[in-house]
Design an enzyme around this catalytic site. Structure first.
Site, PDB file in Angstrom:
ATOM      1  N   ARG A  47       0.726  -1.310   0.124  1.00 53.41           N
ATOM      2  CA  ARG A  47       0.034  -0.117   0.079  1.00 53.41           C
ATOM      3  C   ARG A  47       0.904   1.251  -0.119  1.00 53.41           C
ATOM      4  O   ARG A  47       0.465   2.498  -0.598  1.00 53.41           O
ATOM      5  CB  ARG A  47      -1.045   0.043   1.221  1.00 53.41           C
ATOM      6  CG  ARG A  47      -1.911   1.236   1.221  1.00 53.41           C
ATOM      7  CD  ARG A  47      -3.121   1.143   2.249  1.00 53.41           C
ATOM      8  NE  ARG A  47      -3.210   0.252   3.050  1.00 53.41           N
ATOM      9  CZ  ARG A  47      -2.627   0.670   4.482  1.00 53.41           C
ATOM     10  NH1 ARG A  47      -2.003   1.928   4.557  1.00 53.41           N
ATOM     11  NH2 ARG A  47      -2.378  -0.008   5.324  1.00 53.41           N
ATOM     12  N   TYR A  99     -15.066  17.608 -16.864  1.00 54.44           N
ATOM     13  CA  TYR A  99     -15.545  16.245 -16.894  1.00 54.44           C
ATOM     14  C   TYR A  99     -16.355  16.101 -15.411  1.00 54.44           C
ATOM     15  O   TYR A  99     -16.205  16.626 -14.376  1.00 54.44           O
ATOM     16  CB  TYR A  99     -14.267  15.186 -16.305  1.00 54.44           C
ATOM     17  CG  TYR A  99     -14.678  13.682 -15.963  1.00 54.44           C
ATOM     18  CD1 TYR A  99     -15.246  13.140 -16.936  1.00 54.44           C
ATOM     19  CD2 TYR A  99     -14.455  13.345 -14.718  1.00 54.44           C
ATOM     20  CE1 TYR A  99     -15.312  11.743 -16.903  1.00 54.44           C
ATOM     21  CE2 TYR A  99     -14.912  11.959 -14.438  1.00 54.44           C
ATOM     22  CZ  TYR A  99     -15.329  11.361 -15.442  1.00 54.44           C
ATOM     23  OH  TYR A  99     -15.914   9.801 -15.174  1.00 54.44           O
ATOM     24  N   ASP A 171      -6.043  18.707 -15.574  1.00 54.26           N
ATOM     25  CA  ASP A 171      -6.683  17.544 -15.829  1.00 54.26           C
ATOM     26  C   ASP A 171      -5.913  17.193 -17.368  1.00 54.26           C
ATOM     27  O   ASP A 171      -6.503  17.768 -18.184  1.00 54.26           O
ATOM     28  CB  ASP A 171      -7.956  17.237 -15.774  1.00 54.26           C
ATOM     29  CG  ASP A 171      -8.525  15.793 -15.719  1.00 54.26           C
ATOM     30  OD1 ASP A 171      -7.864  15.111 -16.677  1.00 54.26           O
ATOM     31  OD2 ASP A 171      -9.670  15.389 -15.346  1.00 54.26           O
ATOM     32  N   LYS A 196      -7.829   6.206 -19.712  1.00 55.23           N
ATOM     33  CA  LYS A 196      -8.225   6.397 -20.840  1.00 55.23           C
ATOM     34  C   LYS A 196      -6.951   5.997 -22.002  1.00 55.23           C
ATOM     35  O   LYS A 196      -6.431   4.851 -22.133  1.00 55.23           O
ATOM     36  CB  LYS A 196      -8.534   7.905 -20.945  1.00 55.23           C
ATOM     37  CG  LYS A 196      -9.571   8.357 -20.002  1.00 55.23           C
ATOM     38  CD  LYS A 196     -11.007   7.486 -19.995  1.00 55.23           C
ATOM     39  CE  LYS A 196     -11.935   7.667 -18.792  1.00 55.23           C
ATOM     40  NZ  LYS A 196     -12.247   9.139 -18.401  1.00 55.23           N
TER      41      LYS A 196
HETATM   42  C1  LIG Z   1     -12.372   9.586 -17.131  1.00 59.07           C
HETATM   43  C2  LIG Z   1     -12.043  10.965 -16.796  1.00 59.07           C
HETATM   44  C3  LIG Z   1     -11.700  11.120 -15.428  1.00 59.07           C
HETATM   45  C4  LIG Z   1     -11.890  10.231 -14.296  1.00 59.07           C
HETATM   46  O1  LIG Z   1     -11.070   8.948 -14.529  1.00 59.07           O
HETATM   47  P1  LIG Z   1     -11.495   7.579 -14.141  1.00 59.07           P
HETATM   48  O2  LIG Z   1     -10.339   6.660 -14.282  1.00 59.07           O
HETATM   49  O3  LIG Z   1     -12.947   7.238 -14.567  1.00 59.07           O
HETATM   50  O4  LIG Z   1     -11.759   7.604 -12.358  1.00 59.07           O
HETATM   51  C5  LIG Z   1     -11.304  12.327 -14.860  1.00 59.07           C
HETATM   52  N1  LIG Z   1     -11.174  13.341 -15.810  1.00 59.07           N
HETATM   53  C6  LIG Z   1     -11.356  13.367 -17.147  1.00 59.07           C
HETATM   54  C7  LIG Z   1     -10.987  14.417 -18.154  1.00 59.07           C
HETATM   55  C8  LIG Z   1     -11.559  12.010 -17.847  1.00 59.07           C
HETATM   56  O5  LIG Z   1     -11.986  11.901 -18.954  1.00 59.07           O
END
Ligand SMILES: *Cc1c(COP(=O)(O)O)cnc(C)c1O
Length: 371
Positions: A47, A99, A171, A196
């Site tokens: 962890r 998001y 982000d 992603k």
């Molecule tokens: C998908 C996404 C998130 C969240 O990510 P998860 O892996 O689904 O928790 C945050 N910001 C953006 C721009 C995203 O496309």
């Protein structure tokens, strides 16, 4: 070394004990002490730190040009990790379009920590400056934004925020370290949903925060990471590194396909709006040209008609999969307003994540669906 070369090797230089070219997966949750009670390799319990996770974090640090990285169990865990560094009563500035999960966690969870947030059109620098006149602890940037593809000038906003002592986090999920370099533009940290483009095959859920050397909450974030325990498991770290090996070629194909789709949609009689920063008429085109090396694999468009018409177009696609998420090899199409709670997306808006299929098949499928 260029990012493409680093990626092709996943930052790995063969295993000294076996010579393996591909890294092993360290599944061990615990590590043995020597007879003096010391941990010779620095690993105690997974962890807190794990060799496979450490390797993925080191790769992400190198790719972003950061000072350190922490891998979380999802993109939202990574975002929440940053928000957990805030003092009660803090104020966060977020863009109008972002998001929806980020706005949701601020509303549902961090409001109970007395964290407030204000929303601003971040493409309007005068409006940002006005908001920064009031106290602001964290400026959260997402560009291109989800799902409207607004373009925020990262350097300009970071400059304004830094003058008022705010921390700036970008982000970077939609751009990856290959298309945009937030830390070089003045951000203190960049977060990614590893789910992603980075892992890239729609089979890993993960997140990562990469911090610059002047990120003010480094110790706090480390403590949140290890104490909450929302850490990325070794197998997911390994899969993410395997995916990263092909990021450059996948992304080149996705950007190419998205550009072709956007161009054809913009000329289609049944389409009333196309949101893609690579199109010359996009209001953020000039800023995007300056701060992105390519315009990305994501686009949105509005059909001529209502929500039913948009869903009908989505349903008529055969090559595109009807699913949320993005960044995989397969193209995805979704009616955005019906997937988000309290969505701000227009009813006729369709969001597309371009995959790596042949451009002609994607064009044919979507243009046929539009009629
Ligand atoms: C998908 C996404 C998130 C969240 O990510 P998860 O892996 O689904 O928790 C945050 N910001 C953006 C721009 C995203 O496309």
């Amino acid at each position: 070394m260029k990012a493409e070369t680093l990626l092709a090797h996943a930052g790995y230089d063969s295993d000294e004990s076996t010579g393996s070219v591909i890294p092993p997966i360290h599944l061990s949750t615990t590590f043995q002490r020597d007879t003096a009670g010391e941990y010779a390799h620095g690993f105690v319990y997974s962890r807190a730190a794990n060799p496979t996770r450490r390797q993925f974090e080191a790769l992400m640090t190198q790719l972003e040009g950061g000072a350190g990285a922490l891998a979380f169990s999802s993109g939202m865990a990574a975002c929440s990790g940053i928000f957990s560094c805030l003092e009660p009563g803090s104020r966060v500035l977020i863009p109008e379009d972002l998001y929806y999960g980020v706005r949701k966690v601020l509303t549902d969870v961090f409001s109970r920590w007395d964290v407030e947030f204000a929303t601003v059109d971040m493409t309007d620098l005068a409006a940002v400056e006005m908001e920064l006149g009031a106290r602001c602890d964290l400026v959260w940037i997402e560009t291109p934004s989800n799902p409207m593809l607004d373009i925020v000038d990262i350097s300009a906003v970071a400059d304004l925020a830094r003058r008022t002592g705010s921390t700036v986090v970008v982000d970077g999920t939609w751009t990856t370290p290959l298309l945009q370099r937030p830390l070089e533009m003045g951000a203190h940290a960049v977060v990614h949903s590893v789910t992603k483009y980075l892992s890239g095959h729609s089979d890993v859920l993960g997140g990562v925060v990469v911090t610059a050397s002047d990120f003010p909450w480094g110790d706090r974030l480390e403590s949140v990471h290890a104490s909450y325990g929302a850490v990325l498991d070794p197998f997911s770290c390994w899969l993410a590194m395997r995916g990263l090996r092909t990021l450059a070629v996948r992304l080149a194909s996705q950007c190419h396909n998205a550009f072709a789709l956007a161009t054809h949609l913009a000329a289609h009689q049944n389409v009333v709006a196309v949101y893609y920063p690579g199109l010359a008429f996009h209001p953020g085109h000039d800023v995007a040209t300056r701060q992105m090396s390519a315009f990305g694999g994501m686009l949105s468009f509005e059909v001529d008609g209502d929500e039913h018409r948009a869903r009908d177009v989505v349903n008529r696609c055969r090559v595109f999969k009807r699913a949320t998420s993005l960044g995989g090899t397969e193209s995805l199409i979704e009616h955005r307003a019906s997937i988000e709670e309290n969505s701000t997306a227009p009813g006729a808006l369709i969001r597309v994540s371009a995959g790596i299929e042949h451009t002609d098949d994607l064009l044919h499928d979507l243009l046929h669906a539009l009629g």
